[in-house]
Write an enzyme that holds these catalytic residues in place. Structure first.
Site, PDB file in Angstrom:
ATOM      1  N   VAL A 119      15.188 183.362  56.144  1.00 60.57           N
ATOM      2  CA  VAL A 119      16.138 182.264  56.360  1.00 60.57           C
ATOM      3  C   VAL A 119      15.421 181.009  56.852  1.00 60.57           C
ATOM      4  O   VAL A 119      16.047 180.089  57.365  1.00 60.57           O
ATOM      5  CB  VAL A 119      17.231 182.687  57.373  1.00 60.57           C
ATOM      6  CG1 VAL A 119      18.054 183.840  56.826  1.00 60.57           C
ATOM      7  CG2 VAL A 119      16.626 183.063  58.734  1.00 60.57           C
ATOM      8  N   ASP A 120      14.080 180.976  56.664  1.00 59.83           N
ATOM      9  CA  ASP A 120      13.281 179.907  57.257  1.00 59.83           C
ATOM     10  C   ASP A 120      13.012 178.716  56.342  1.00 59.83           C
ATOM     11  O   ASP A 120      12.487 177.694  56.777  1.00 59.83           O
ATOM     12  CB  ASP A 120      11.942 180.463  57.775  1.00 59.83           C
ATOM     13  CG  ASP A 120      11.175 181.256  56.720  1.00 59.83           C
ATOM     14  OD1 ASP A 120      11.223 180.891  55.524  1.00 59.83           O
ATOM     15  OD2 ASP A 120      10.515 182.249  57.093  1.00 59.83           O
ATOM     16  N   HIS A 135      19.697 186.036  52.207  1.00 61.14           N
ATOM     17  CA  HIS A 135      20.390 186.116  53.501  1.00 61.14           C
ATOM     18  C   HIS A 135      20.794 184.751  54.043  1.00 61.14           C
ATOM     19  O   HIS A 135      21.106 184.619  55.225  1.00 61.14           O
ATOM     20  CB  HIS A 135      19.510 186.845  54.523  1.00 61.14           C
ATOM     21  CG  HIS A 135      19.265 188.275  54.167  1.00 61.14           C
ATOM     22  ND1 HIS A 135      18.157 188.975  54.606  1.00 61.14           N
ATOM     23  CD2 HIS A 135      19.977 189.132  53.398  1.00 61.14           C
ATOM     24  CE1 HIS A 135      18.202 190.216  54.126  1.00 61.14           C
ATOM     25  NE2 HIS A 135      19.291 190.331  53.392  1.00 61.14           N
ATOM     26  N   CYS A 197      37.739 170.724  61.963  1.00 61.04           N
ATOM     27  CA  CYS A 197      38.988 171.424  62.286  1.00 61.04           C
ATOM     28  C   CYS A 197      38.992 172.070  63.662  1.00 61.04           C
ATOM     29  O   CYS A 197      40.009 172.631  64.075  1.00 61.04           O
ATOM     30  CB  CYS A 197      39.278 172.484  61.222  1.00 61.04           C
ATOM     31  SG  CYS A 197      38.243 173.968  61.343  1.00 61.04           S
ATOM     32  N   LEU A 278      -1.196 188.862  53.625  1.00 66.29           N
ATOM     33  CA  LEU A 278      -0.637 188.220  52.438  1.00 66.29           C
ATOM     34  C   LEU A 278      -1.341 186.918  52.049  1.00 66.29           C
ATOM     35  O   LEU A 278      -1.630 186.692  50.874  1.00 66.29           O
ATOM     36  CB  LEU A 278       0.853 187.950  52.655  1.00 66.29           C
ATOM     37  CG  LEU A 278       1.771 189.059  52.164  1.00 66.29           C
ATOM     38  CD1 LEU A 278       3.161 188.906  52.748  1.00 66.29           C
ATOM     39  CD2 LEU A 278       1.838 189.032  50.653  1.00 66.29           C
TER      40      LEU A 278
END
Length: 299
Positions: A119-120, A135, A197, A278
């Protein structure tokens, strides 16, 4: 053009041990049509810890669940206090060599797509296009009442104005952008409502205990169907949200390759699991294929 690798073992057998041989990864990428599925492990070199690797955040941190977040105002106060502080650090993270290599493979036409469990936003910051955020993303906020989406930086400014003296020191940062704070540090942190709202605001991410939107899942399944092979980068595949795509690819007879230092739940379906860092691994593969990775991408 290199020949595409084929499975050298039956997925029902004991999976092969971790390897240091990058040749199968290079062969697969050179053939093209590779779908990348990335997890938290690809962002650890950017200073964001993963969940389950050595020193992973789950050993010291219990992520907020959707059920807890929606149940009480106190839970939301605790979440937003920790997330507001974590966002300051999280937002400063920069793409690393792994992200830049994935972007380079995409620019050279070797990929059919990128799905990330993260989510970065670092894949996009690193230069990748058309990334499917399985996600969601921390840089967006959604109102649970009216469904309005808004930028995270707008909420950060509102929270800063509502809590001008809030400046605790966090013990750590987590893959979901949540900082480690005690209840005492959270104190009477003020949560702001939806500007439209007055409803409850939630980051546009899939919390633990929440399901990935069905339309997004089907889009990812279609990407798997269209891909020639699946390359998993930095995911333990512990949760079904990612593992299902590995199973889908394997059942369709498509090669699955994994680059992850620790064993994963998907190893039994893979041609190989490369147990190397990696950034260095993907940079090495790019060099073998004559794909320039380049330096850090400005954000």
């Amino acid at each position: 053009m290199r020949m595409r690798p084929t499975l050298s073992w039956t997925p029902t057998e004991e999976p092969p041990p971790g390897s240091t041989d990058l040749e199968p990864v290079a062969d697969t990428l050179s053939a093209g049509g590779v779908l990348v599925l990335s997890g938290a492990g690809i962002s650890t070199e950017s200073g964001i810890p993963d969940y389950r690797g050595e020193g992973g955040s789950l050993s010291r941190h219990t992520p907020m669940t959707y059920q807890d977040f929606t149940a009480t105002a106190q839970a939301r106060r605790r979440y937003w206090a920790r997330s507001h502080l974590g966002w300051r650090t999280f937002g400063r993270a920069r793409p690393n060599a792994g992200h830049r290599a994935v972007a380079a493979f995409g620019r050279h036409g070797l990929l059919s797509g990128v799905i990330t469990q993260n989510v970065d936003g670092l894949h996009q910051a690193g230069g990748s296009a058309d990334v499917v955020e399985l996600h969601g993303s921390l840089d967006r906020v959604v109102c649970l009442s009216c469904g309005t989406f808004s930028p995270r930086h707008d909420l950060a400014e509102r929270l800063a104005r509502a809590n001008p003296d809030f400046s605790p020191t966090a013990a750590g940062i987590n893959p979901d952008g949540d900082a480690d704070l005690t209840d005492e540090q959270v104190g009477d942190f003020r949560v702001v409502p939806c500007a439209r709202c007055g409803g409850i605001l939630k980051p546009d991410v899939v919390f633990f205990g929440e399901t990935v939107p069905a339309q997004r899942v089907e889009h990812c399944r279609e990407l798997v169907r269209e891909a020639a092979s699946l390359l998993v980068l930095g995911s333990s595949l512990t949760v079904m949200s990612g593992l299902r795509f590995v199973r889908q690819a394997a059942q369709a007879g498509k090669p699955v390759l994994i680059v992850n230092r620790d064993p994963t739940r998907g190893d039994r379906h893979a041609l190989t699991r490369v147990a190397l860092p990696l950034g260095a691994a993907l940079t090495t593969v790019a060099g073998r294929l004559g794909v320039p990775v380049g330096g850090e991408t400005p954000v």
